[in-house]
Every structure is written in C-alpha cells, then in structure tokens.
Design a protein around this motif. Structure first.
Motif, PDB file in Angstrom:
ATOM      1  N   SER A 108      61.090  34.018  31.595  1.00  0.00           N
ATOM      2  CA  SER A 108      62.289  34.487  32.296  1.00  0.00           C
ATOM      3  C   SER A 108      63.208  33.313  32.605  1.00  0.00           C
ATOM      4  N   ALA A 109      62.617  32.165  32.933  1.00  0.00           N
ATOM      5  CA  ALA A 109      63.453  30.992  33.192  1.00  0.00           C
ATOM      6  C   ALA A 109      64.208  30.599  31.926  1.00  0.00           C
ATOM      7  N   ARG A 110      63.530  30.642  30.809  1.00  0.00           N
ATOM      8  CA  ARG A 110      64.176  30.242  29.560  1.00  0.00           C
ATOM      9  C   ARG A 110      65.401  31.110  29.285  1.00  0.00           C
TER      10      ARG A 110
ATOM     11  N   ALA B  33      57.988  31.112  32.741  1.00  0.00           N
ATOM     12  CA  ALA B  33      58.657  30.255  31.765  1.00  0.00           C
ATOM     13  C   ALA B  33      59.609  31.071  30.916  1.00  0.00           C
TER      14      ALA B  33
ATOM     15  N   ALA C  87      67.217  32.836  31.439  1.00  0.00           N
ATOM     16  CA  ALA C  87      68.289  32.573  32.397  1.00  0.00           C
ATOM     17  C   ALA C  87      68.987  31.249  32.067  1.00  0.00           C
ATOM     18  N   LEU C  88      68.208  30.248  31.684  1.00  0.00           N
ATOM     19  CA  LEU C  88      68.797  28.935  31.401  1.00  0.00           C
ATOM     20  C   LEU C  88      69.655  28.972  30.146  1.00  0.00           C
TER      21      LEU C  88
END
Lengths: 263, 263
Positions: free
Chosen positions: B98-100, B96, B102-103
């Motif tokens: 790392s996704a946050r 979550a 990148a997003l």
DNA sequence: TAAATGTTGTTGCTAACATAACAACAAGGT
DNA sequence: ACCTTGTTGTTATGTTAGCAACAACATTTA
C-alpha cells in the motif's frame, strides 16, 4: 515553492512498519516530489524542522532511499519508490530469514512431552493459523474425520486440506449446501434446507450464515471454527476428552436430524 | 524450571525490525521452548517482569504469534517460528504494497524539469541502486557507450544491463581480463597484463583489484563505480559536461596505451 | 494462611520530535 | 572598506511518547 500538503496518516503508519520514523517518511515523500532539493528546500516541502532535516537525511542515505550531490550546498534526490521500498524490504527479509533460522533452533529444543495439552482448550486467531492447525489434524488422522460446517467455509478453505488424509480413514462431511459434483472419497450428508426452515431457531443456531464449522479427528481432537463479530476468524482447539465427546454427539445429532428430515 | 538463558542480541535486533519490541521478542522466544506455559512461567523463562508479561502477551496474541488456552489460569503457546514469521511478514508486505502505491502517486507528480541536474554530481549507495542507474543510462543510449572496468565487475554485475542498448549504438569495452568467448556485439579492448606489470603504479591506480569501473554514455552521462574501504559499493553519477569530457579522455588514454602495448 | 493470578499505577529511560541559537560564508548596498 | 541580509551547516536544549522496570493491590486457589 510547494505547500507541505498534509500526508495521509495510514501512509506514515505503513512506512513506520517498514522501519522509517515519521520524519524520515515525511522527508522521503517530500523528496519524491522534487528533483535535487537542498536541505532547506527539503525542510520547506516536508514540514520537518530544518535542524532535524540533516540527521534525517543522513539516515535516509544510509538506508539507500536518497542520494546526495557533491555540490555546495548539497542537493538531495529520492530513489524511485519502487526501488526504495525494495531496498527496505531486502533488509527486512534478510532479518526475517536470520531470525527464522535462530528461532527454529530454539523451537527444536521444545519439550515434546505434550504435558497438560490434552485437557487444555486453545484459541487460535487468524485464518492462516487455523488452517495450519486443521491441516495438522487431518494429516495425523488415523481412524475418522468428521466435519460439520457451512458450505462456503468447507469448499473455500477446508476442502484442500483434506488431501493428506489416508484412504483408510472414514471422512464424514455434514453441510447445508454443496456446489459441484459430490466427492466420491467422502461421505457427504446434506442438510435439507426445508427442514431447517421449519425450525428457524435451529437454522440460526446450528448453521449461521457466517463462516463457521466444527471438526473432529479420531474422536479425540476437536476444532471449532468461529467468526467474531468483526469478521476476524478465530477458533478453539482441544484434545480434551470431554469436549471431543460433546462435539461427537453434536455432529451425530445433526446427522440424525438430516436423515430423519429426508424421510 | 529453565534458566532465562541469554538470547543473542542480533536475534533481538532482527525481531525488532519485524515490528516486535524487546519484551515481545523475549517472551516469544521463551514460549517457543515450552509447551503451554502460564503467565508466571513465561515470566520465569523469559526474564520479563511478571507484571509486564500480560500486556506483552496480549500484543503477541494480537499479532498472531501466540495462542491462549481457556483454562484458569490461562496458558499460552507459541505458533511455530516458521509460521509466526510468515504472519509478521504478511502484515509488513501488505504495508509495503500500500505504501508503494501511495508513493508512486506522489512520484508521478514530480517536476520533470530536470533543472540543475546537468551540473550536479550525485553519489549513489548500494549495488542495487547503482545497477538501476546504469540500466537507465544504457537504455537511453543513442550514440555511444564506453565501459572501463575490472573484469569481475563487468561480467558479474554490468554485462546483463547492456542488453537494452540498441544495435546502432557503438559499445566499447575496456578491461584487464575476460573469461569466456568474446562478445561479437561489442568492441572489446583487453589491457595486456604484461604492460600493466611493467608499470605497477599504473596497475594499482588504473585497475585496482577491487571492483570498480568507469561508464560513459553518449559522451554526456558518466558514472564512476567505486568500492569503499568497507566493501560497500558506491558510485558517482553526473551529466556535467566537464566530468564527461574528463572521463572520455581517461578512457581514450587507456585504450591508446592498450593499443601501444600490443605492438 | 499462604501462594499464585491478574490488574493498576508510578517511575525511569531512551529515541524521536521540536525549537532556538550559533558560527561561517556569500551576496549586495551604503 | 563596512554593514546588512540571508543561507548553510552545526550544536545545544527542552519536550514528548513508548517501552521497560518496579511496587502495590485485589482476587482467587490450595
């Protein structure tokens, strides 16, 4: 019109483990970079087939990741990533909580007969798991605790776990290096580096410079902390009398060497 | 030997959203209730076909949910649910995070042209999302803020969001009920319940006893908080001049009624 | 021999992925 | 009017991938 610009695969994987499908991830990312896009624009930006865009958008709305306008044609907008991820995590955490409760119920029924446990050798993966096991061993110590480990491992990962050990228990620590003041509560045996250098084979075999160590509690429970070639820590745990005796002797031998080398 | 005792479906669903498959969940649950089971015992307890048990156990070991003994045949044991779930969540949360990041990177590129936004009407699902939108509206208020909502909704979900509103902005609150002392910062208009009861149709239509409300900022941005029949909150948001004027008039009318009824 | 272990391959099933085609509707031009 | 052209939303249909389920096999242990 923007190019579909390819999306990094690890990001897709991360979003998948948050419960999104590939398309859902692509559409959400696409929507993050536009404001109020129509379904066809979403299709163009995300690279997802136009026909698939509609069901995917439905699911994303359901998951509270995008909002819809009431115009004709409909327009879509993405919730800011910050909050979107929080929305996803909220669901997952609530699932985790309810699962935890249900599992604890099953767990409490467990047969505590501790059947063959004594003669088995278990492997444990992951530093967290190893540390919990170690903590359990120390907490149940009644007579003795013996540690032989690299200083790094000892002071960084193990020392704190020793707090619950009762004062009546004798704690022997053998290591090759100790930074800071020597703890009064424990019996600390420092391996003289000089002696090790003279017999480099031993130095390599006994205390390799990766994090590793041997732990023995009450002469009955032993844990061997190793580090795989990939750097992932793993451990062997056993209550086997044979292994315990072997470990006991191993530690004693090293302590003898240490004493002899000092003289 | 224990019976496969059927496992509650919701638990399986919860575990699936934590990244386990059906078999993985069944095997883990089965292992929680035994100590040191062999592969075939796992098969018997969990109801999973014996041949499938091996790859499933491999995956569970990989996920740090079970540990393996070094005997022949191998024996397996589950890590306590408490810690097992924590192991799963650790992975998910790292994903979550790392996704946050990148997003957010994508999000920052977003065109802020705010194109047709003014004339669109958006629907927002989920209380969290609505509250963030409301907070944004309040934070950007420059001249006026008007609220018409049920007391319950106001005091429980909205009031705290009003903190960032600058003192120079006039805040009008219309509601049917107010518990506690009246805030000095805001202009509070209480709808006399007596007047409402005399015209029950209005009472029903204007302030139904579900949580709902109308919010207007600077006479330009409006949000309608509704609650679906299923109890799930949803909202309409718009910067449309037409809707804003309609809402403005609506609130003004109700305020007039309130004043008239008092006399 | 018999029973249990560990492995392999095949098949079925389901959700997601991918493409094509369709009806409805709105310009816009002849 | 008519016919294009293009877009929207929907439906049908085929494909793929991962998991689920079963049968068969070699290997060990008693």
């Amino acid at each position: 019109m923007k190019t579909p610009r390819d999306v990094p695969t690890p990001l897709l994987e991360s979003l998948k483990s948050l419960g999104l499908t590939k398309y859902e991830a692509l559409v959400y990312i696409g929507l993050l970079r536009t404001a109020g896009a129509t379904a066809t624009e979403v299709h163009e930006i995300s690279g997802v087939p136009r026909a698939s865009v509609y069901p995917v958008l439905d699911r994303l709305v359901q998951k509270e990741l995008v909002s819809v306008s009431h115009t004709a044609p409909k327009r879509f907008d993405a919730v800011p990533p910050d909050q979107g991820i929080e929305n996803l995590m909220r669901r997952i955490e609530s699932d985790a909580e309810s699962a935890r409760e249900a599992l604890e119920a099953f767990y409490r029924e467990k047969d505590l007969e501790d059947r063959g446990d004594q003669e088995l050798i278990w492997t444990i993966y992951g530093e967290e798991n190893i540390r919990t096991r170690l903590a359990g061993m120390f907490k149940s110590a009644e007579r003795s605790v013996e540690l032989l480990a690299t200083g790094d491992l000892l002071q960084r990962s193990v020392l704190l776990l020793l707090d619950p050990v009762p004062d009546s228990v004798r704690v022997e620590i053998v290591t090759e290096r100790w930074s800071g003041e020597r703890p009064s509560r424990f019996h600390l045996h420092l391996l003289p580096l000089a002696a090790l250098c003279e017999t480099p084979i031993l130095a390599e075999k006994l205390l390799p410079y990766e994090r590793s160590g041997v732990f023995l509690v009450d002469d009955t429970r032993a844990l061997l902390w190793m580090e795989g070639a990939d750097g992932q820590p793993s451990a062997l745990y056993s209550e086997s009398a044979g292994l315990a005796r072997f470990v006991r002797r191993h530690i004693a031998t090293v302590m003898e060497w240490a004493k002899a080398a000092v003289q």
